[in-house]
Design an enzyme around this catalytic site. Sequence first.
Site, mmCIF file in Angstrom:
data_model
loop_
_atom_site.group_PDB
_atom_site.id
_atom_site.type_symbol
_atom_site.label_atom_id
_atom_site.label_comp_id
_atom_site.label_asym_id
_atom_site.label_seq_id
_atom_site.Cartn_x
_atom_site.Cartn_y
_atom_site.Cartn_z
ATOM 1 N N HIS A 53 0.820 -1.208 0.000
ATOM 2 C CA HIS A 53 0.000 0.000 0.000
ATOM 3 C C HIS A 53 0.855 1.260 0.000
ATOM 4 C CE1 HIS A 53 -4.293 -1.447 1.006
ATOM 5 N NE2 HIS A 53 -3.614 -2.447 0.478
ATOM 6 N N ASP A 54 2.062 1.176 0.512
ATOM 7 C CA ASP A 54 2.970 2.324 0.422
ATOM 8 C C ASP A 54 3.420 2.535 -1.017
ATOM 9 O OD1 ASP A 54 4.666 4.433 1.234
ATOM 10 O OD2 ASP A 54 6.358 3.057 1.451
ATOM 11 N N VAL A 106 1.061 4.076 -3.876
ATOM 12 C CA VAL A 106 0.594 5.463 -3.767
ATOM 13 C C VAL A 106 1.805 6.387 -3.799
ATOM 14 C CG1 VAL A 106 -0.752 7.104 -2.416
ATOM 15 C CG2 VAL A 106 -1.376 4.675 -2.406
ATOM 16 N N GLY A 148 4.668 5.925 -4.975
ATOM 17 C CA GLY A 148 5.956 5.256 -4.865
ATOM 18 C C GLY A 148 6.291 4.790 -3.462
ATOM 19 N N ASP A 206 7.832 5.365 -0.617
ATOM 20 C CA ASP A 206 8.434 6.542 0.013
ATOM 21 C C ASP A 206 8.049 6.704 1.472
ATOM 22 O OD1 ASP A 206 5.783 7.191 -0.235
ATOM 23 O OD2 ASP A 206 6.088 8.995 -1.454
ATOM 24 N N PRO A 217 -5.826 -1.014 -5.631
ATOM 25 C CA PRO A 217 -6.851 -1.913 -6.182
ATOM 26 C C PRO A 217 -7.889 -2.288 -5.127
ATOM 27 C CG PRO A 217 -4.641 -2.676 -6.744
ATOM 28 C CD PRO A 217 -4.477 -1.601 -5.710
ATOM 29 N N HIS A 249 -1.712 -13.273 -0.503
ATOM 30 C CA HIS A 249 -2.947 -13.564 0.225
ATOM 31 C C HIS A 249 -2.903 -14.927 0.905
ATOM 32 C CE1 HIS A 249 -5.416 -10.485 -2.341
ATOM 33 N NE2 HIS A 249 -4.585 -9.914 -1.491
ATOM 34 N N THR A 250 -1.862 -15.699 0.649
ATOM 35 C CA THR A 250 -1.719 -16.977 1.344
ATOM 36 C C THR A 250 -1.613 -16.786 2.854
ATOM 37 O OG1 THR A 250 -0.471 -19.041 1.435
ATOM 38 C CG2 THR A 250 0.807 -17.045 1.115
ATOM 39 N N ASP A 284 -6.659 -17.931 3.266
ATOM 40 C CA ASP A 284 -6.188 -19.305 3.059
ATOM 41 C C ASP A 284 -6.377 -20.024 4.385
ATOM 42 O OD1 ASP A 284 -4.875 -21.671 2.617
ATOM 43 O OD2 ASP A 284 -2.890 -20.790 2.339
#
EC number: 1.11.1.7
Length: 350
Positions: A88-89, A92, A94, A96, A185, A215-216, A270
């Site tokens: 998530h960093d 958005v 790059g 940073d 996303p 997501h595992t 999972d």
Amino acid sequence: MDHKMSMYLFVSYLAIFTLFFKGFVSSFPSGYNNGYNNGHGHGLTSNLNYRFYDRSCPRLQTIVKSGVWRAFKDDSRIAASLLRLHFHDCFVNGCDGSILLNDSEDFKGEKNAQPNRNSVRGFEVIEDIKSDIESSCPLTVSCADIVALAAREAVVLTGGPFWPVPLGRRDSLTASEQAANTNLPSPFEALENITAKFVTLGLDLKDVVVLSGAHTIGFAQCFVIKHRLFNFKGSGQPDPNLAASSALLSKLKDTCPNVDSSDSKLAALDAASSVKFDNAYYVNLMNNIGLLDSDQTLMTDPTAAALVKSYSENPYLFSRDFAVSMVKMGNIGVMTGSDGVIRGKCGFPG
């Protein structure tokens, strides 16, 4: 065991490791700055280097590893959280460290953006690690680099692959709630839309499939999946694919009952091995029981579906490709040199 036999085994193990490491490095794009040459590469590559802090902060990686391990002992779910924090960093503006910034008079940060609010976590872990690093190497190591290293350690702790992390990122002075809402996303998005967001950042469909494998060890809030448990496409019935696995459906309904108060509860993506980084995520997709819409939609594209099949059958291939894609992602929009800053505390720009 005599001395000659010990030496023979040592040399044999060393040769095997050397072959593996050379194969791993050769997996990176041509021209990639792998820390063993002076080239700066192309595309997503940058002026990052594996040995960036070797002299200025030689204990860096040990400190990060210890900090992640302490957090993991208290809460095994933190591994998934730290990995997600890095993702998530980077998506958005790059990689940073902007996701770590608190809101200020000058900007609304990313923490309270819709994809992150009451969801993204691990901020305290990064801040604790940063504090330990500051004691050894004041104003030397960026928060962005700490996030990247912590994500790697989280994967390793759960049994996933190790990869060398190129370092030298600088921290941003600002963050953007709006950019987070736009760029990240959604679990409800179609594959075409998700892929477009990846491509904009220099990644591709293969990276979508590979990085989704995180997501595992992931979890989702119940509101994200309840429509598949109780009212799939307005039918008033469960998704037939999940209904085909009665034990799984029953377990999910127990975790996420059809009441509003369960919306923020967590379900493992999972369920069979939620704290083990393995290829079971892809096996689940092959059996049509990926929990997120954005997971199961991978099977609607022939190229993506072929990759899913390969990873479901070959865990080594998944581990190798995951490491490569993580390095690619970690190079998105990085600032180096005199750009950006080195924050003293990760939640504040100064």
